[in-house]
Design a protein around this motif. Structure first.
Motif, PDB file in Angstrom:
ATOM      1  N   MET A   1       0.846  -1.196   0.000  1.00  0.00           N
ATOM      2  CA  MET A   1       0.000   0.000   0.000  1.00  0.00           C
ATOM      3  C   MET A   1       0.884   1.251   0.000  1.00  0.00           C
ATOM      4  O   MET A   1       1.960   1.232   0.572  1.00  0.00           O
ATOM      5  CB  MET A   1      -0.906  -0.019   1.230  1.00  0.00           C
ATOM      6  N   LYS A   2       0.389   2.303  -0.617  1.00  0.00           N
ATOM      7  CA  LYS A   2       1.191   3.504  -0.834  1.00  0.00           C
ATOM      8  C   LYS A   2       1.116   4.487   0.334  1.00  0.00           C
ATOM      9  O   LYS A   2       1.474   5.651   0.189  1.00  0.00           O
ATOM     10  CB  LYS A   2       0.686   4.191  -2.099  1.00  0.00           C
ATOM     11  N   GLY A   3       0.625   4.069   1.465  1.00  0.00           N
ATOM     12  CA  GLY A   3       0.529   4.996   2.597  1.00  0.00           C
ATOM     13  C   GLY A   3      -0.788   4.860   3.313  1.00  0.00           C
ATOM     14  O   GLY A   3      -1.499   3.883   3.152  1.00  0.00           O
ATOM     15  N   ASP A  67      -2.461   9.566   2.110  1.00  0.00           N
ATOM     16  CA  ASP A  67      -1.984   9.477   0.722  1.00  0.00           C
ATOM     17  C   ASP A  67      -3.075   8.948  -0.194  1.00  0.00           C
ATOM     18  O   ASP A  67      -3.039   9.165  -1.396  1.00  0.00           O
ATOM     19  CB  ASP A  67      -0.778   8.537   0.645  1.00  0.00           C
ATOM     20  N   ILE A  68      -4.000   8.189   0.382  1.00  0.00           N
ATOM     21  CA  ILE A  68      -5.079   7.598  -0.417  1.00  0.00           C
ATOM     22  C   ILE A  68      -6.412   8.147   0.103  1.00  0.00           C
ATOM     23  O   ILE A  68      -6.726   8.008   1.287  1.00  0.00           O
ATOM     24  CB  ILE A  68      -5.076   6.057  -0.306  1.00  0.00           C
ATOM     25  N   LYS A 108      -1.301  12.449  -4.878  1.00  0.00           N
ATOM     26  CA  LYS A 108      -2.030  11.513  -4.008  1.00  0.00           C
ATOM     27  C   LYS A 108      -2.939  10.632  -4.867  1.00  0.00           C
ATOM     28  O   LYS A 108      -3.083  10.848  -6.069  1.00  0.00           O
ATOM     29  CB  LYS A 108      -2.854  12.279  -2.971  1.00  0.00           C
ATOM     30  N   THR A 109      -3.527   9.633  -4.216  1.00  0.00           N
ATOM     31  CA  THR A 109      -4.355   8.668  -4.928  1.00  0.00           C
ATOM     32  C   THR A 109      -5.817   8.841  -4.537  1.00  0.00           C
ATOM     33  O   THR A 109      -6.128   9.014  -3.356  1.00  0.00           O
ATOM     34  CB  THR A 109      -3.867   7.241  -4.588  1.00  0.00           C
ATOM     35  N   HIS A 139      -3.668  10.366  -8.809  1.00  0.00           N
ATOM     36  CA  HIS A 139      -3.771   9.062  -9.471  1.00  0.00           C
ATOM     37  C   HIS A 139      -5.132   8.456  -9.109  1.00  0.00           C
ATOM     38  O   HIS A 139      -5.515   8.471  -7.943  1.00  0.00           O
ATOM     39  CB  HIS A 139      -2.616   8.183  -8.985  1.00  0.00           C
ATOM     40  N   HIS A 171      -2.512  -3.382  -3.345  1.00  0.00           N
ATOM     41  CA  HIS A 171      -1.389  -3.518  -4.261  1.00  0.00           C
ATOM     42  C   HIS A 171      -1.111  -2.301  -5.118  1.00  0.00           C
ATOM     43  O   HIS A 171      -0.687  -2.426  -6.264  1.00  0.00           O
ATOM     44  CB  HIS A 171      -1.566  -4.769  -5.136  1.00  0.00           C
ATOM     45  N   ILE A 172      -1.332  -1.111  -4.558  1.00  0.00           N
ATOM     46  CA  ILE A 172      -0.936   0.071  -5.352  1.00  0.00           C
ATOM     47  C   ILE A 172       0.376   0.617  -4.821  1.00  0.00           C
ATOM     48  O   ILE A 172       0.762   0.340  -3.720  1.00  0.00           O
ATOM     49  CB  ILE A 172      -2.009   1.190  -5.358  1.00  0.00           C
TER      50      ILE A 172
END
Ligand SMILES: Cc1cc2nc3c(=O)[nH]c(=O)nc-3n(C[C@H](O)[C@H](O)[C@H](O)COP(=O)(O)O)c2cc1C
Length: 172
Positions: A1-3, A67-68, A108-109, A139, A171-172
């Motif tokens: 995970m990206k955060g 972040d998400i 950010k996502t 994103h 899974h990003i």
């Protein structure tokens, strides 16, 4: 995970169907939930007359902490809820008077979860989210449409949610 992630709940019912869905997602991801209904967020105003309401401090906290960012909205009249639309409109404040917050959104996502009474989501529903992410330089991880049957998340929807969480969030 990206955060770290947050689920922004845009329902007119704090413990309604949208909440049921995102509570399921929260249990699997550990993401926080912020209930936009519990905040005082006025409609966009060209003279920024409501800049002292909850929007700016909330947004500051969101960009500093997460972040998400996943919007969760019921389907009201084929579109996102009014509560969420007000929130989205107010992002304009971050491009006009609180530009530093706007800049921090870049990179950010974003994702989106819709919750209707119908298993079908009409074409075009996701477009404002995809285009807003594009415009803000975010994103877009994707989206999933959900619904509740007899107060419950069906087994097959649970499976779809698990796949969404695994493939698009973890899974990003
Ligand atoms: C004002 C309003 C408009 C609605 N419009 C739609 C709609 O266009 N399509 C749909 O599938 N469901 C529609 N519904 C049903 C809700 O999307 C559905 O019950 C949803 O699960 C409610 O989530 P909530 O409990 O978080 O509000 C509508 C409900 C309300 C209150």
């Amino acid at each position: 995970m990206k955060g770290k992630g947050v689920l922004l709940q845009g329902s007119s019912k704090s413990n309604g169907n949208t909440n049921k869905i995102i509570t399921y997602i929260q249990e699997k991801t550990g993401f926080d939930i912020i209930d936009l209904k519990s905040k005082n967020i006025g409609a966009f105003d060209y003279e920024f007359k409501n800049q002292d309401d909850d929007f700016i401090p909330l947004m500051k906290n969101i960009v500093e902490t997460y972040d998400i960012i996943i919007f969760a909205t019921p389907v009201y009249w084929y579109a996102m809820s009014g509560i969420l639309k007000n929130f989205m409109d107010r992002i304009t404040d971050c491009l006009k008077i609180e530009k530093e917050i706007g800049r921090q959104l870049r990179g950010k996502t974003m994702g989106m979860i819709s919750c209707g009474s119908d298993a079908e989501l009409k074409e075009g529903f996701t477009m404002p989210f995809i285009e807003t992410a594009n415009y803000l330089g975010m994103h877009y991880l994707g989206d999933i449409h959900t619904w509740i049957e007899d107060e419950k998340i069906t087994k097959s929807l649970q499976h779809e949610l698990d796949v969404f969480i695994e493939e698009k969030i973890i899974h990003i």
